[in-house]
Design an enzyme around this catalytic site. Structure first.
Site, PDB file in Angstrom:
ATOM      1  N   CYS A  76       0.834  -1.215   0.000  1.00 47.69           N
ATOM      2  CA  CYS A  76       0.000   0.000   0.000  1.00 47.69           C
ATOM      3  C   CYS A  76       0.855   1.245   0.000  1.00 47.69           C
ATOM      4  O   CYS A  76       0.828   2.016   0.967  1.00 47.69           O
ATOM      5  CB  CYS A  76      -0.864   0.043   1.247  1.00 47.69           C
ATOM      6  SG  CYS A  76      -2.040  -1.244   1.307  1.00 47.69           S
ATOM      7  N   TYR A 104      21.814  -7.608  -4.616  1.00 42.59           N
ATOM      8  CA  TYR A 104      21.116  -6.543  -3.875  1.00 42.59           C
ATOM      9  C   TYR A 104      19.600  -6.603  -4.066  1.00 42.59           C
ATOM     10  O   TYR A 104      18.932  -5.574  -4.090  1.00 42.59           O
ATOM     11  CB  TYR A 104      21.668  -5.159  -4.261  1.00 42.59           C
ATOM     12  CG  TYR A 104      23.164  -5.089  -4.109  1.00 42.59           C
ATOM     13  CD1 TYR A 104      23.741  -5.207  -2.850  1.00 42.59           C
ATOM     14  CD2 TYR A 104      23.997  -4.974  -5.214  1.00 42.59           C
ATOM     15  CE1 TYR A 104      25.115  -5.190  -2.697  1.00 42.59           C
ATOM     16  CE2 TYR A 104      25.382  -4.955  -5.068  1.00 42.59           C
ATOM     17  CZ  TYR A 104      25.929  -5.067  -3.814  1.00 42.59           C
ATOM     18  OH  TYR A 104      27.284  -5.059  -3.656  1.00 42.59           O
TER      19      TYR A 104
HETATM   20  C1  PLP Z   1      29.696  -3.373  -1.781  1.00 44.89           C
HETATM   21  C2  PLP Z   1      31.123  -3.513  -1.917  1.00 44.89           C
HETATM   22  C3  PLP Z   1      31.656  -4.249  -2.985  1.00 44.89           C
HETATM   23  C4  PLP Z   1      30.813  -4.843  -4.069  1.00 44.89           C
HETATM   24  O1  PLP Z   1      30.266  -3.876  -4.895  1.00 44.89           O
HETATM   25  P1  PLP Z   1      29.534  -4.315  -6.244  1.00 44.89           P
HETATM   26  O2  PLP Z   1      29.046  -3.050  -6.818  1.00 44.89           O
HETATM   27  O3  PLP Z   1      28.453  -5.258  -5.887  1.00 44.89           O
HETATM   28  O4  PLP Z   1      30.552  -4.989  -7.103  1.00 44.89           O
HETATM   29  C5  PLP Z   1      33.010  -4.399  -3.037  1.00 44.89           C
HETATM   30  N1  PLP Z   1      33.804  -3.871  -2.084  1.00 44.89           N
HETATM   31  C6  PLP Z   1      33.335  -3.144  -1.058  1.00 44.89           C
HETATM   32  C7  PLP Z   1      34.263  -2.590  -0.060  1.00 44.89           C
HETATM   33  C8  PLP Z   1      31.986  -2.944  -0.929  1.00 44.89           C
HETATM   34  O5  PLP Z   1      31.518  -2.202   0.076  1.00 44.89           O
END
Ligand code: PLP
Length: 408
Positions: A359, A388
């Site tokens: 909603c 994600y």
């Molecule tokens: C989130 C993150 C990643 C991965 O990022 P992607 O965009 O999913 O490849 C790599 N290293 C660090 C330190 C992160 O915080």
């Protein structure tokens, strides 16, 4: 009409339906016990890692950033494919240890590590990417208390950032890492304290599709690492070069030119300064490895018209697909790749909005999209759902609960 994002050509049609791993969407839903359902493709993950290895210098180790998708079957699959894992919490530490992953190849970054998380990581033998001087000293104290030699790296807040990055993580004042000019003194301190010095972690940003921006950032990372290693006064044992490889989510996005990135890096590796000659290099990638290998299947429960527009209302929504709804770090909402899975090869004939069951007007999966005609009971697929999705969405919102997940 608003365009939809591009669908990976790895997705095929069987008997008119979207298929993954040789099985139709409806068969996958039946096997999993219902919708909403995340389906992850083993073949696509394997292919992605193989393509990456073929393009990158052999010397570059590939790490998986667990936060993109920590589903245990995905972690187990990854364990056979990549060289290491990057975690960002004590919860993810427990997940990788439960999956039997060797702690020797796990590193732990993140700006607010609690004492209990530091202790569990040190006890397991995980490398800590220290985010501040304070955290480094807490780690040394905890290691001393439990009688272990801690494996410590320093995360650097670089003085540059990845151009065109979806999420900027470096340059200027940041909660991540230690400002570059403070790194040498802290590194010398932790080496003097007897820690196992594991080098530097330099992460400049995420979700870049422009090869030249990545090449520039990787060049800057190597230059900065060499400069810091010289100031520290020892050859650098390891360098985590960050990641940032993006995937095409939106209309007009072009896939990253992996070959260009790989050949530029190969050239840099052939001309390393002495302090980096014996360094072990890695990159850490999340979405690039798993993002396109996942699809979210949700069933249409209602079809209605309002003031001349058609609404297809599905049994999923932003509680599993926050990013696709446009509410996870985007300024202007654009459509993700989406299709009517039940009629995957049918021509698009009508304009419809696909909305979730929550909603709130925020719960929108496709805005004024051109789609084949669909009715209640048909399945909708949202692509780019492998990273994600399940864990970066508020699944408890409105009492909905998590989606099902399978790896096929
Ligand atoms: C989130 C993150 C990643 C991965 O990022 P992607 O965009 O999913 O490849 C790599 N290293 C660090 C330190 C992160 O915080």
């Amino acid at each position: 009409m608003k365009p939809l994002g591009p669908i990976s050509s790895s997705y095929q049609t069987i008997e008119g339906e979207l298929s993954v791993g040789g099985r139709t969407a409806s068969a996958l839903v039946a096997e999993a016990g219902g919708t909403p359902l995340f389906v992850y493709s083993r073949d696509m993950i394997r292919q992605r890692v193989a393509d990456l290895r073929a393009a990158m210098p052999e010397r570059l180790a590939i790490h998986y950033a667990v936060k993109a998708n920590p589903f245990e079957p995905v972690l187990l699959e990854m364990a056979g494919l990549v060289d290491g894992f990057d975690i960002a919490s004590g919860g993810e530490l427990a997940m990788v240890l439960a999956a039997g992953i060797d702690a020797d190849e796990v590193s732990f970054a993140g700006p607010g590590k609690r004492d209990d998380e530091l202790e569990a990581a040190i006890a397991a033998g995980v490398t800590l990417n220290c985010e501040s001087a304070n955290e480094t000293r807490r780690a040394l104290r905890i290691a001393d208390k439990i009688g272990q030699i801690p494996r410590l790296a320093i995360r650097v807040n670089p003085d540059f950032e990845l151009r065109g990055s979806g999420m900027k993580m470096g340059g200027g004042a940041k909660p991540f890492g230690l400002d570059a000019e403070r790194v040498p003194a802290l590194a010398r301190e932790l080496i003097a304290e007897g820690a196992d010095w594991r080098g530097l972690h330099i992460f400049a940003g995420s979700q870049a599709l422009d090869a030249s921006a990545l090449i520039e950032a990787q060049g800057n990372v190597l230059d900065l690492a060499a400069r810091l290693a010289s100031e520290i006064g020892t050859p650098l044992p390891r360098l985590n070069m960050g990641g940032g490889f993006g995937i095409p989510y939106f209309h007009g996005d072009r896939p990253l030119d992996l070959a260009a990135v790989g050949s530029a890096l190969r050239e840099r590796f052939e001309n390393l300064p002495q302090v980096l000659e014996s360094t072990a290099f890695c990159i850490e990638l999340g979405r690039y490895l798993v993002g396109e290998a996942g699809v979210y299947l949700t069933r249409i429960v209602d079809r209605k018209d309002s003031h001349g527009q058609t609404f297809l209302i599905v049994d999923g929504g932003l509680h599993h697909q926050l990013a696709a709804s446009g509410n996870f770090g985007t300024v202007v909402r654009r459509n993700y790749p989406l299709a009517i899975a039940s009629h995957f090869d049918a021509p698009a004939t009508e304009e419809a909005n696909v909305v979730g069951c929550l909603c709130t007007p925020l719960d929108r999966l496709a805005d004024q999209a051109l789609l084949p005609r669909a009715e209640a009971g048909d399945l909708v697929a949202v692509f780019c759902a492998g990273a994600y999705g399940a864990t970066a969405s508020p699944s408890a919102f409105l009492g909905q609960g998590p989606a099902r997940e399978i790896l096929v």
